[in-house]
Write a protein that holds these residues in place. Sequence first.
Motif, PDB file in Angstrom:
ATOM      1  N   HIS A 279       0.836  -1.187   0.000  1.00 30.71           N
ATOM      2  CA  HIS A 279       0.000   0.000   0.000  1.00 30.71           C
ATOM      3  C   HIS A 279       0.880   1.250   0.000  1.00 30.71           C
ATOM      4  O   HIS A 279       2.050   1.193   0.417  1.00 30.71           O
ATOM      5  CB  HIS A 279      -0.890   0.043   1.251  1.00 30.71           C
ATOM      6  CG  HIS A 279      -1.846  -1.102   1.364  1.00 30.71           C
ATOM      7  ND1 HIS A 279      -2.959  -1.245   0.565  1.00 30.71           N
ATOM      8  CD2 HIS A 279      -1.863  -2.180   2.191  1.00 30.71           C
ATOM      9  CE1 HIS A 279      -3.617  -2.341   0.892  1.00 30.71           C
ATOM     10  NE2 HIS A 279      -2.967  -2.932   1.870  1.00 30.71           N
TER      11      HIS A 279
ATOM     12  N   GLU B  16       0.435   3.742   1.942  1.00 33.21           N
ATOM     13  CA  GLU B  16       0.597   4.108   3.349  1.00 33.21           C
ATOM     14  C   GLU B  16       0.326   2.872   4.195  1.00 33.21           C
ATOM     15  O   GLU B  16      -0.356   1.943   3.773  1.00 33.21           O
ATOM     16  CB  GLU B  16      -0.382   5.225   3.737  1.00 33.21           C
ATOM     17  CG  GLU B  16      -0.252   6.498   2.924  1.00 33.21           C
ATOM     18  CD  GLU B  16       1.000   7.276   3.234  1.00 33.21           C
ATOM     19  OE1 GLU B  16       1.618   6.996   4.295  1.00 33.21           O
ATOM     20  OE2 GLU B  16       1.380   8.160   2.447  1.00 33.21           O
TER      21      GLU B  16
ATOM     22  N   ILE C 294      -1.359   0.496   6.858  1.00 30.94           N
ATOM     23  CA  ILE C 294      -2.720   0.268   7.345  1.00 30.94           C
ATOM     24  C   ILE C 294      -2.621  -0.506   8.657  1.00 30.94           C
ATOM     25  O   ILE C 294      -1.544  -0.978   9.032  1.00 30.94           O
ATOM     26  CB  ILE C 294      -3.585  -0.478   6.306  1.00 30.94           C
ATOM     27  CG1 ILE C 294      -2.919  -1.815   5.882  1.00 30.94           C
ATOM     28  CG2 ILE C 294      -3.807   0.393   5.084  1.00 30.94           C
ATOM     29  CD1 ILE C 294      -3.273  -2.998   6.698  1.00 30.94           C
TER      30      ILE C 294
ATOM     31  N   GLN D 103       2.223  -2.628   5.800  1.00 33.52           N
ATOM     32  CA  GLN D 103       2.138  -1.930   4.517  1.00 33.52           C
ATOM     33  C   GLN D 103       2.343  -2.869   3.339  1.00 33.52           C
ATOM     34  O   GLN D 103       1.842  -2.613   2.252  1.00 33.52           O
ATOM     35  CB  GLN D 103       3.181  -0.802   4.475  1.00 33.52           C
ATOM     36  CG  GLN D 103       3.040   0.130   3.283  1.00 33.52           C
ATOM     37  CD  GLN D 103       3.944   1.343   3.388  1.00 33.52           C
ATOM     38  OE1 GLN D 103       4.526   1.592   4.450  1.00 33.52           O
ATOM     39  NE2 GLN D 103       4.064   2.105   2.319  1.00 33.52           N
TER      40      GLN D 103
ATOM     41  N   SER E 260      -8.243  -0.358  10.303  1.00 28.98           N
ATOM     42  CA  SER E 260      -8.146   1.089  10.177  1.00 28.98           C
ATOM     43  C   SER E 260      -9.085   1.600   9.094  1.00 28.98           C
ATOM     44  O   SER E 260      -9.432   0.893   8.147  1.00 28.98           O
ATOM     45  CB  SER E 260      -6.713   1.505   9.860  1.00 28.98           C
ATOM     46  OG  SER E 260      -6.287   0.972   8.616  1.00 28.98           O
ATOM     47  N   GLN E 261      -9.500   2.847   9.237  1.00 39.15           N
ATOM     48  CA  GLN E 261     -10.396   3.472   8.261  1.00 39.15           C
ATOM     49  C   GLN E 261      -9.783   3.443   6.863  1.00 39.15           C
ATOM     50  O   GLN E 261     -10.489   3.251   5.873  1.00 39.15           O
ATOM     51  CB  GLN E 261     -10.694   4.918   8.677  1.00 39.15           C
ATOM     52  CG  GLN E 261     -11.608   5.042   9.878  1.00 39.15           C
ATOM     53  CD  GLN E 261     -13.030   4.599   9.562  1.00 39.15           C
ATOM     54  OE1 GLN E 261     -13.514   4.763   8.441  1.00 39.15           O
ATOM     55  NE2 GLN E 261     -13.701   4.038  10.559  1.00 39.15           N
ATOM     56  N   GLU E 262      -8.464   3.630   6.787  1.00 37.01           N
ATOM     57  CA  GLU E 262      -7.802   3.626   5.486  1.00 37.01           C
ATOM     58  C   GLU E 262      -7.956   2.274   4.795  1.00 37.01           C
ATOM     59  O   GLU E 262      -8.197   2.202   3.584  1.00 37.01           O
ATOM     60  CB  GLU E 262      -6.314   3.952   5.642  1.00 37.01           C
ATOM     61  CG  GLU E 262      -5.999   5.345   6.149  1.00 37.01           C
ATOM     62  CD  GLU E 262      -6.122   5.471   7.655  1.00 37.01           C
ATOM     63  OE1 GLU E 262      -5.931   6.585   8.159  1.00 37.01           O
ATOM     64  OE2 GLU E 262      -6.402   4.451   8.329  1.00 37.01           O
ATOM     65  N   TYR E 263      -7.852   1.212   5.590  1.00 36.84           N
ATOM     66  CA  TYR E 263      -7.967  -0.119   4.999  1.00 36.84           C
ATOM     67  C   TYR E 263      -9.417  -0.411   4.618  1.00 36.84           C
ATOM     68  O   TYR E 263      -9.688  -1.037   3.592  1.00 36.84           O
ATOM     69  CB  TYR E 263      -7.437  -1.162   5.978  1.00 36.84           C
ATOM     70  CG  TYR E 263      -7.012  -2.461   5.334  1.00 36.84           C
ATOM     71  CD1 TYR E 263      -6.633  -2.520   4.000  1.00 36.84           C
ATOM     72  CD2 TYR E 263      -6.972  -3.645   6.065  1.00 36.84           C
ATOM     73  CE1 TYR E 263      -6.238  -3.703   3.412  1.00 36.84           C
ATOM     74  CE2 TYR E 263      -6.570  -4.839   5.487  1.00 36.84           C
ATOM     75  CZ  TYR E 263      -6.209  -4.854   4.156  1.00 36.84           C
ATOM     76  OH  TYR E 263      -5.814  -6.024   3.572  1.00 36.84           O
ATOM     77  N   GLN E 264     -10.351   0.030   5.421  1.00 38.83           N
ATOM     78  CA  GLN E 264     -11.757  -0.131   5.069  1.00 38.83           C
ATOM     79  C   GLN E 264     -12.062   0.551   3.743  1.00 38.83           C
ATOM     80  O   GLN E 264     -12.745  -0.017   2.869  1.00 38.83           O
ATOM     81  CB  GLN E 264     -12.642   0.447   6.176  1.00 38.83           C
ATOM     82  CG  GLN E 264     -12.594  -0.305   7.485  1.00 38.83           C
ATOM     83  CD  GLN E 264     -13.482   0.311   8.553  1.00 38.83           C
ATOM     84  OE1 GLN E 264     -14.504   0.923   8.241  1.00 38.83           O
ATOM     85  NE2 GLN E 264     -13.100   0.154   9.815  1.00 38.83           N
ATOM     86  N   GLN E 265     -11.563   1.770   3.572  1.00 42.29           N
ATOM     87  CA  GLN E 265     -11.805   2.496   2.332  1.00 42.29           C
ATOM     88  C   GLN E 265     -11.123   1.817   1.150  1.00 42.29           C
ATOM     89  O   GLN E 265     -11.665   1.782   0.041  1.00 42.29           O
ATOM     90  CB  GLN E 265     -11.315   3.944   2.472  1.00 42.29           C
ATOM     91  CG  GLN E 265     -12.156   4.783   3.424  1.00 42.29           C
ATOM     92  CD  GLN E 265     -13.623   4.791   3.016  1.00 42.29           C
ATOM     93  OE1 GLN E 265     -13.965   5.031   1.850  1.00 42.29           O
ATOM     94  NE2 GLN E 265     -14.500   4.512   3.982  1.00 42.29           N
ATOM     95  N   PHE E 266      -9.944   1.265   1.387  1.00 42.14           N
ATOM     96  CA  PHE E 266      -9.262   0.529   0.319  1.00 42.14           C
ATOM     97  C   PHE E 266     -10.109  -0.655  -0.146  1.00 42.14           C
ATOM     98  O   PHE E 266     -10.282  -0.873  -1.343  1.00 42.14           O
ATOM     99  CB  PHE E 266      -7.900   0.041   0.805  1.00 42.14           C
ATOM    100  CG  PHE E 266      -7.324  -1.058  -0.053  1.00 42.14           C
ATOM    101  CD1 PHE E 266      -6.761  -0.778  -1.287  1.00 42.14           C
ATOM    102  CD2 PHE E 266      -7.374  -2.397   0.369  1.00 42.14           C
ATOM    103  CE1 PHE E 266      -6.252  -1.799  -2.084  1.00 42.14           C
ATOM    104  CE2 PHE E 266      -6.864  -3.411  -0.421  1.00 42.14           C
ATOM    105  CZ  PHE E 266      -6.299  -3.115  -1.652  1.00 42.14           C
TER     106      PHE E 266
END
Length: 314
Positions: free
Chosen positions: A143, A145, A147, A155, A201-207
């Motif tokens: 990724h 960033e 996660i 990452q 994490s929110q970033e991983y959910q969005q991914f």
Amino acid sequence: MTPETGASGFAMHTQPLRVLTLLVRHGTEKYPTAWRDLRAMFAHQIPDVAHRMLVIDNSLPVGHGSDLDCGVELIGASNEDWEFSAWDFGINRIGAELHHYDLIHLATSAFAASTSDHLKLIDGGSLRALLGLQGALGCIDFHGEAISIFGTASQAWLRSSFILMHPRQLSSLGSLVSVGRSAPIFSGNPRQPFRDDAPISQEYQQFLLRWLTGDRAGKEVVWHSRFDLTAETLPFFESKARAILNEQMLTNRLRANGCALVDVPWLARKARTASTESANDIPDWRVQITFRARSKRTLTQKLRRWLSKPMSRQ
């Protein structure tokens, strides 16, 4: 240099390497020749390996057993957790014989779908080099960033379609299903599929949302079989998302057990080049992936940006 080591410092063996492939497929509609293609790859690129293959088909009922051809055994397995539950069935089928092999090869029928260039670099030298490393070999994805999943920042990960490792590394994991159906992740609501307290994490959910269901216009890179998230497709979304989480967790658990990620192009070059470095030195994954770009004499802008960040052991 001893008789047991080569110019690169890696261990040398006079006996053929014993490699066991556990190949998971779901029927033969999509990749009908996968097991034959994989056998042909071994025969062409690593002819001196003693290679055994067990095909695990999670579209067949548990308890099915038959022979395909050339001594290749076929068994049925659970599809509850895709390739991960199927691998569990294969490992149980092999039992104590697992430790009779030098390397265990986890693969899926899609093994060549997106890694064919890397796979061409695998030969007997790279497999023998792997024997002297505390690492698992495959294609490293990453990724932009870091996660977080279950409290662990990460990452990079190894694609689950093609991974080679020592039997002891595999057996140390127990079940390869890290995220089962009872994991407190999903809400049951297609409009907000993740629980508020999901350990992701929110970033991983969005991914996961973007990768599986995003961008109808085709302007971004998404999964080849993207779909709209509805009440009808929600069960499939959850199943596919868990498979992705299990892929990430397989890497996380290997690293937690002291098993580093080893990228195929890096190891292929290392195995062919005389070096004064210790054979056990495995650089950070971000260093390893630069060996892909060096072969093309360029680094992409995105890769330069990642490499400019401080090193971390994620």
